[in-house]
Design a protein around this motif. Structure first.
Motif, PDB file in Angstrom:
ATOM      1  N   SER A  20      -2.123  16.920  40.895  1.00  0.00           N
ATOM      2  CA  SER A  20      -0.878  16.853  40.148  1.00  0.00           C
ATOM      3  C   SER A  20       0.019  15.724  40.636  1.00  0.00           C
ATOM      4  CB  SER A  20      -0.135  18.181  40.294  1.00  0.00           C
ATOM      5  OG  SER A  20       1.165  18.075  39.772  1.00  0.00           O
ATOM      6  N   ARG A  22       3.129  16.089  39.479  1.00  0.00           N
ATOM      7  CA  ARG A  22       4.349  16.830  39.192  1.00  0.00           C
ATOM      8  C   ARG A  22       4.800  17.689  40.378  1.00  0.00           C
ATOM      9  NH1 ARG A  22       5.890  17.691  34.070  1.00  0.00           N
ATOM     10  NH2 ARG A  22       4.730  16.626  32.457  1.00  0.00           N
ATOM     11  N   THR A  24       2.897  20.131  41.724  1.00  0.00           N
ATOM     12  CA  THR A  24       2.319  21.470  41.636  1.00  0.00           C
ATOM     13  C   THR A  24       0.946  21.494  42.294  1.00  0.00           C
ATOM     14  OG1 THR A  24       1.503  20.936  39.422  1.00  0.00           O
ATOM     15  CG2 THR A  24       3.610  22.073  39.550  1.00  0.00           C
ATOM     16  N   HIS A  42      -2.794  19.243  35.395  1.00  0.00           N
ATOM     17  CA  HIS A  42      -1.375  19.599  35.519  1.00  0.00           C
ATOM     18  C   HIS A  42      -0.568  18.805  34.510  1.00  0.00           C
ATOM     19  CE1 HIS A  42      -1.671  22.035  39.188  1.00  0.00           C
ATOM     20  NE2 HIS A  42      -2.771  21.327  39.341  1.00  0.00           N
ATOM     21  N   THR A  46       6.000  22.838  35.415  1.00  0.00           N
ATOM     22  CA  THR A  46       6.020  22.740  36.877  1.00  0.00           C
ATOM     23  C   THR A  46       5.336  23.937  37.529  1.00  0.00           C
ATOM     24  OG1 THR A  46       8.205  23.767  36.917  1.00  0.00           O
ATOM     25  CG2 THR A  46       8.117  21.362  36.908  1.00  0.00           C
ATOM     26  N   ASN A  48       2.113  26.193  39.105  1.00  0.00           N
ATOM     27  CA  ASN A  48       0.866  26.060  39.854  1.00  0.00           C
ATOM     28  C   ASN A  48      -0.286  26.698  39.086  1.00  0.00           C
ATOM     29  OD1 ASN A  48       2.076  24.840  42.136  1.00  0.00           O
ATOM     30  ND2 ASN A  48       2.724  26.845  42.859  1.00  0.00           N
ATOM     31  N   ASN A  67       3.570  26.113  32.477  1.00  0.00           N
ATOM     32  CA  ASN A  67       4.523  26.888  33.279  1.00  0.00           C
ATOM     33  C   ASN A  67       3.831  27.732  34.337  1.00  0.00           C
ATOM     34  OD1 ASN A  67       6.847  25.974  31.879  1.00  0.00           O
ATOM     35  ND2 ASN A  67       6.202  27.223  30.161  1.00  0.00           N
TER      36      ASN A  67
END
Length: 94
Positions: A20, A22, A24, A42, A46, A48, A67
């Motif tokens: 990721s 982001r 995550t 990802h 945000t 995992n 999400n």
């Protein structure tokens, strides 16, 4: 922003698991199997991606983080499934 895979999981060389950008994480538990042509990416949020112990994700499946995804222990996901926990804003044209 890491991939954390238990040493006892099995991930096909033909699977695609991206890291990721982001912030995550992807976590895969013990004795889980990620089959051929599974894509884990990802995007769109945000959350995992958490895959429990003894999970089997069948070939051709796609998981987008959105999400967040949490797959519990002892779960089987059939072939060619898409899991996309995201929503798209809809604005009425009128």
């Amino acid at each position: 922003m890491t991939n954390i895979f238990d040493k006892n999981c099995k991930i096909s060389d033909l699977a695609s698991i991206e890291i990721s950008n982001r912030g995550t994480d992807t976590l895969i538990g013990a004795f889980s199997v990620i089959d051929d042509f599974v894509k884990i990416k990802h995007v769109g949020g945000t959350g995992n991606i958490i895959i429990g112990k003894n999970v089997y994700i069948n070939s051709g499946s796609v998981l987008y983080s959105g999400n967040g995804i949490e797959i519990g222990d002892n779960t089987i996901i059939g072939p060619n499934c898409s899991i996309t926990p995201a929503e798209h804003e809809f604005i009425d044209k009128n």
